[in-house]
Design a protein around this motif. Structure first.
Motif, PDB file in Angstrom:
ATOM      1  N   ASN A 237       0.802  -1.221   0.000  1.00 28.68           N
ATOM      2  CA  ASN A 237       0.000   0.000   0.000  1.00 28.68           C
ATOM      3  C   ASN A 237       0.835   1.272   0.000  1.00 28.68           C
ATOM      4  OD1 ASN A 237      -2.669  -1.219   0.123  1.00 28.68           O
ATOM      5  ND2 ASN A 237      -2.107  -1.887   2.195  1.00 28.68           N
ATOM      6  N   PHE A 238       2.146   1.131  -0.149  1.00 31.32           N
ATOM      7  CA  PHE A 238       3.018   2.305  -0.132  1.00 31.32           C
ATOM      8  C   PHE A 238       2.923   3.064  -1.448  1.00 31.32           C
ATOM      9  CE2 PHE A 238       7.188   4.177  -1.193  1.00 31.32           C
ATOM     10  CZ  PHE A 238       7.252   5.133  -0.182  1.00 31.32           C
ATOM     11  N   ARG A 239       2.755   4.390  -1.355  1.00 37.65           N
ATOM     12  CA  ARG A 239       2.717   5.266  -2.517  1.00 37.65           C
ATOM     13  C   ARG A 239       3.703   6.413  -2.276  1.00 37.65           C
ATOM     14  NH1 ARG A 239       0.476   1.310  -3.392  1.00 37.65           N
ATOM     15  NH2 ARG A 239      -1.615   0.915  -4.258  1.00 37.65           N
ATOM     16  N   PRO A 240       4.803   6.492  -3.017  1.00 41.61           N
ATOM     17  CA  PRO A 240       5.837   7.489  -2.734  1.00 41.61           C
ATOM     18  C   PRO A 240       5.360   8.926  -2.822  1.00 41.61           C
ATOM     19  CG  PRO A 240       6.267   6.370  -4.828  1.00 41.61           C
ATOM     20  CD  PRO A 240       5.177   5.609  -4.144  1.00 41.61           C
ATOM     21  N   TRP A 241       4.372   9.218  -3.681  1.00 45.03           N
ATOM     22  CA  TRP A 241       3.898  10.606  -3.811  1.00 45.03           C
ATOM     23  C   TRP A 241       3.159  11.077  -2.547  1.00 45.03           C
ATOM     24  CZ3 TRP A 241       3.214   6.806  -7.479  1.00 45.03           C
ATOM     25  CH2 TRP A 241       2.049   6.044  -7.362  1.00 45.03           C
ATOM     26  N   THR A 242       2.761  10.149  -1.704  1.00 48.76           N
ATOM     27  CA  THR A 242       2.167  10.525  -0.420  1.00 48.76           C
ATOM     28  C   THR A 242       3.162  11.320   0.424  1.00 48.76           C
ATOM     29  OG1 THR A 242       0.811   8.520  -0.457  1.00 48.76           O
ATOM     30  CG2 THR A 242       1.060   9.625   1.673  1.00 48.76           C
ATOM     31  N   TYR A 246       7.935  12.588  -6.658  1.00 50.82           N
ATOM     32  CA  TYR A 246       7.256  12.690  -7.952  1.00 50.82           C
ATOM     33  C   TYR A 246       6.772  11.329  -8.428  1.00 50.82           C
ATOM     34  CZ  TYR A 246       9.979  17.018  -7.833  1.00 50.82           C
ATOM     35  OH  TYR A 246      10.556  18.199  -7.453  1.00 50.82           O
ATOM     36  N   ASP A 247       7.613  10.318  -8.246  1.00 50.49           N
ATOM     37  CA  ASP A 247       7.327   8.977  -8.745  1.00 50.49           C
ATOM     38  C   ASP A 247       8.248   7.992  -8.016  1.00 50.49           C
ATOM     39  OD1 ASP A 247       9.884   9.256  -9.931  1.00 50.49           O
ATOM     40  OD2 ASP A 247       9.015   9.961 -11.805  1.00 50.49           O
ATOM     41  N   PRO A 248       8.088   6.674  -8.239  1.00 53.27           N
ATOM     42  CA  PRO A 248       8.947   5.696  -7.563  1.00 53.27           C
ATOM     43  C   PRO A 248      10.433   5.908  -7.820  1.00 53.27           C
ATOM     44  CG  PRO A 248       7.023   4.606  -8.463  1.00 53.27           C
ATOM     45  CD  PRO A 248       6.978   6.019  -8.961  1.00 53.27           C
ATOM     46  N   HIS A 250      12.077   8.657  -8.254  1.00 51.49           N
ATOM     47  CA  HIS A 250      12.534   9.742  -7.391  1.00 51.49           C
ATOM     48  C   HIS A 250      12.770   9.222  -5.968  1.00 51.49           C
ATOM     49  CE1 HIS A 250      11.519  13.899  -5.452  1.00 51.49           C
ATOM     50  NE2 HIS A 250      12.820  13.680  -5.486  1.00 51.49           N
ATOM     51  N   PHE A 251      11.862   8.394  -5.481  1.00 51.83           N
ATOM     52  CA  PHE A 251      11.998   7.804  -4.148  1.00 51.83           C
ATOM     53  C   PHE A 251      13.205   6.875  -4.076  1.00 51.83           C
ATOM     54  CE2 PHE A 251      10.755   4.018  -1.536  1.00 51.83           C
ATOM     55  CZ  PHE A 251      10.984   4.584  -0.299  1.00 51.83           C
ATOM     56  N   TYR A 252      13.357   5.988  -5.067  1.00 51.44           N
ATOM     57  CA  TYR A 252      14.472   5.042  -5.053  1.00 51.44           C
ATOM     58  C   TYR A 252      15.818   5.766  -5.060  1.00 51.44           C
ATOM     59  CZ  TYR A 252      10.853   1.645  -6.326  1.00 51.44           C
ATOM     60  OH  TYR A 252       9.728   0.868  -6.348  1.00 51.44           O
ATOM     61  N   LYS A 253      15.897   6.849  -5.808  1.00 48.95           N
ATOM     62  CA  LYS A 253      17.131   7.638  -5.871  1.00 48.95           C
ATOM     63  C   LYS A 253      17.444   8.247  -4.511  1.00 48.95           C
ATOM     64  CE  LYS A 253      19.268  11.535  -8.323  1.00 48.95           C
ATOM     65  NZ  LYS A 253      19.054  12.591  -9.370  1.00 48.95           N
ATOM     66  N   ASP A 254      16.422   8.725  -3.832  1.00 53.15           N
ATOM     67  CA  ASP A 254      16.604   9.330  -2.514  1.00 53.15           C
ATOM     68  C   ASP A 254      17.020   8.281  -1.481  1.00 53.15           C
ATOM     69  OD1 ASP A 254      16.614  11.971  -1.696  1.00 53.15           O
ATOM     70  OD2 ASP A 254      14.693  11.833  -0.665  1.00 53.15           O
ATOM     71  N   VAL A 255      16.427   7.091  -1.568  1.00 49.93           N
ATOM     72  CA  VAL A 255      16.794   6.006  -0.646  1.00 49.93           C
ATOM     73  C   VAL A 255      18.260   5.642  -0.815  1.00 49.93           C
ATOM     74  CG1 VAL A 255      16.463   3.548  -0.120  1.00 49.93           C
ATOM     75  CG2 VAL A 255      14.481   5.052  -0.409  1.00 49.93           C
ATOM     76  N   PHE A 256      18.714   5.556  -2.055  1.00 47.11           N
ATOM     77  CA  PHE A 256      20.123   5.219  -2.298  1.00 47.11           C
ATOM     78  C   PHE A 256      21.038   6.312  -1.744  1.00 47.11           C
ATOM     79  CE2 PHE A 256      24.005   5.248  -4.878  1.00 47.11           C
ATOM     80  CZ  PHE A 256      24.445   3.945  -4.638  1.00 47.11           C
ATOM     81  N   LYS A 257      20.653   7.569  -1.936  1.00 49.25           N
ATOM     82  CA  LYS A 257      21.449   8.680  -1.416  1.00 49.25           C
ATOM     83  C   LYS A 257      21.505   8.634   0.113  1.00 49.25           C
ATOM     84  CE  LYS A 257      21.484  13.762  -1.292  1.00 49.25           C
ATOM     85  NZ  LYS A 257      20.757  14.986  -1.709  1.00 49.25           N
ATOM     86  N   PHE A 258      20.401   8.259   0.738  1.00 47.37           N
ATOM     87  CA  PHE A 258      20.301   8.253   2.190  1.00 47.37           C
ATOM     88  C   PHE A 258      20.982   7.037   2.819  1.00 47.37           C
ATOM     89  CE2 PHE A 258      17.335   6.955   5.783  1.00 47.37           C
ATOM     90  CZ  PHE A 258      17.921   7.780   6.719  1.00 47.37           C
TER      91      PHE A 258
END
Length: 267
Positions: A237-242, A246-248, A250-258
């Motif tokens: 039920n996870f939705r990154p725009w919540t 912008y989209d998955p 964008h989220f995956y890139k941020d997770v890798f950076k973090f």
């Protein structure tokens, strides 16, 4: 074990602070003998934690241990207590018999309570007897229970807070974090500043003065931590725009950076 991806909390007891300390202290915790016996072999010998910019006390109730802060490894001796900022990667090496009492502050919380600015703490392991009275540390070690240790620490912090004038900068930073969180992490720095009736230049100055990094960088860390925690808890039920992504991708890139890890490497 890796924070967020795995449950690093399962060998600890936790409690929230009393109401007056809620804006400043995130939690008190203590490693549990019973929980260590039950869960320690599931990976707790080494625990990796990501940046959070949260000053944290580690009060040593038993023997020594090793801790990696940034690129350096430190040997924490028997009876030695420390303060770290967690402004980068931290890895603690544990033994089943280790017992640690922890106090984790929110960003700026240590300044609001004890008048100590956290910026100078970056990338350091600080002896806690430079910060807290030795008599308090001894009382906490002699206490017979987690509840007693929490009570002793709360009494000290409340007494110290009454002697410390509330800081305008720290208060503004807390308000900014509150606005950002309340918006579902959808606002940028300028929009947060506008809601607080201050300029972008001012909010940048406040965050660098209180937390040690720019608000954009801190909000990025906060969003990544919050969104990744939500994804691990309920992937279907996870939705990154919540969380303002912008989209998955964008989220995956941020997770890798973090975290330094790709989602595909973990799941």
């Amino acid at each position: 074990m890796i924070e967020i991806f795995q449950n690093i909390r399962e060998i600890y007891d936790f409690t929230a602070p009393c109401g007056e300390l809620l804006p400043y202290v995130e939690f008190f915790s203590e490693s549990s003998a019973d929980k260590c016996e039950q869960y320690f072999d599931q990976g707790h010998a080494s625990v990796t934690m990501f940046e959070s910019w949260t000053p944290t006390f580690y009060i040593n109730l038993t023997g020594g241990y090793l801790i990696d802060v940034g690129d350096h490894r430190y040997t924490i001796k028997n009876e030695q207590d420390i303060l770290i900022l967690r402004n980068g990667l931290v890895r603690r090496h544990n033994r089943p018999e280790d017992r640690i009492f922890t106090v984790k502050f929110y960003p700026g919380g240590l300044e609001a309570v004890l008048g100590l600015n956290q910026v100078w703490m970056a990338d350091r392991v600080i002896s806690l007897d430079r910060i807290l009275p030795r008599e308090l540390l001894s009382r906490i070690k002699r206490a017979s229970s987690f509840r007693e240790r929490v009570a002793a620490m709360e009494t000290f912090l409340l007494g110290s807070m009454q002697r410390t004038t509330a800081d305008h900068y720290a208060s503004m930073v807390r308000d900014a974090i509150g606005e950002y969180t309340a918006s579902g992490m959808q606002l940028n720095t300028s929009e947060v500043a506008e809601r607080l009736f201050i300029t972008s230049k001012s909010i940048n100055r406040y965050f660098n003065r209180v937390v040690g990094i720019a608000p954009k960088s801190y909000f990025s860390v906060l969003r990544a931590r919050t969104a990744l925690t939500a994804m691990v808890a309920d992937r279907n039920n996870f939705r990154p725009w919540t969380y303002g992504y912008y989209d998955p991708a964008h989220f995956y890139k941020d997770v890798f950076k973090f975290t330094g890890r790709k989602i595909s490497q973990v799941f």
